[in-house]
Design an enzyme around this catalytic site. Sequence first.
Site, PDB file in Angstrom:
ATOM      1  N   GLU A  25       0.823  -1.202   0.000  1.00  0.00           N
ATOM      2  CA  GLU A  25       0.000   0.000   0.000  1.00  0.00           C
ATOM      3  C   GLU A  25       0.864   1.262   0.000  1.00  0.00           C
ATOM      4  O   GLU A  25       0.579   2.236  -0.699  1.00  0.00           O
ATOM      5  CB  GLU A  25      -0.909  -0.034   1.220  1.00  0.00           C
ATOM      6  CG  GLU A  25      -1.803   1.172   1.415  1.00  0.00           C
ATOM      7  CD  GLU A  25      -2.552   1.096   2.732  1.00  0.00           C
ATOM      8  OE1 GLU A  25      -3.530   1.824   2.878  1.00  0.00           O
ATOM      9  OE2 GLU A  25      -2.154   0.307   3.614  1.00  0.00           O
ATOM     10  N   ASP A  78      -5.935  -3.425  -2.981  1.00  0.00           N
ATOM     11  CA  ASP A  78      -5.900  -1.962  -2.993  1.00  0.00           C
ATOM     12  C   ASP A  78      -4.581  -1.462  -3.562  1.00  0.00           C
ATOM     13  O   ASP A  78      -4.550  -0.536  -4.380  1.00  0.00           O
ATOM     14  CB  ASP A  78      -6.164  -1.392  -1.602  1.00  0.00           C
ATOM     15  CG  ASP A  78      -5.166  -1.831  -0.551  1.00  0.00           C
ATOM     16  OD1 ASP A  78      -4.588  -2.936  -0.685  1.00  0.00           O
ATOM     17  OD2 ASP A  78      -4.968  -1.089   0.429  1.00  0.00           O
TER      18      ASP A  78
END
Length: 220
Positions: A25, A78
């Site tokens: 991330e 993500d």
Amino acid sequence: MAVTGCGAPCYRIQAEDLGNDTVSEGISYGMLLAVYFNDQNTFNGLWNYKVSKNDGLGLMNWRINSGGGVVGSGSATDADTDIAYALYLANYQWGGTAPNYKSLADSEMTKIVAYNLDSNRIKPGDSFNDCRYPSYFFPNEYRVFAKEKTGDAAAWSAVRTNSYNTIAAARNNTTGLVAEQCTDTGQGGGCSVSSSQHQYNSARVPLRMALDYVYYGDSN
């Protein structure tokens, strides 16, 4: 910070609250910031690090310790989608220079479609599919994926629709806050936290929805 072992340049984002480990991330956020700030050297360095920490499916393992070892195997969707999106932005920012960012983005998209989608719904990662994480839904990016990756338009349109439907189902009717984890219908069965719980990552949901509104005026 600069690191060795993945060519030059090679950079990683270290999380001080995680013992200076690196999470995928963080790499994806760094790539997005680098392309927005026109910092191609940093962008390439983060990309090189990502590639060096790919799992067996070609997407980045989600957590790497400060010594470079994998301590969180499998990808996080993500990060995977933000990285692909950053590569498409890089093609617009620096297209015509090496590397070929469009080709790299298309390659990432092929892997994301193969491993991160379940019946046109977003899985948590390439090796995880316990429940849905609404904070992993990035509807503005799905518009770009549909435009840029030949043959994927219908799939990403369905992903957008399914994502918004799940967000609506997971929203608390009293507070308006969205759950951290849920099923496709907004229920909590099988997930590690209750569907009624709004947790840390949930804060990203309104940000991502706002981007879709600011860029495209989506009525959702």
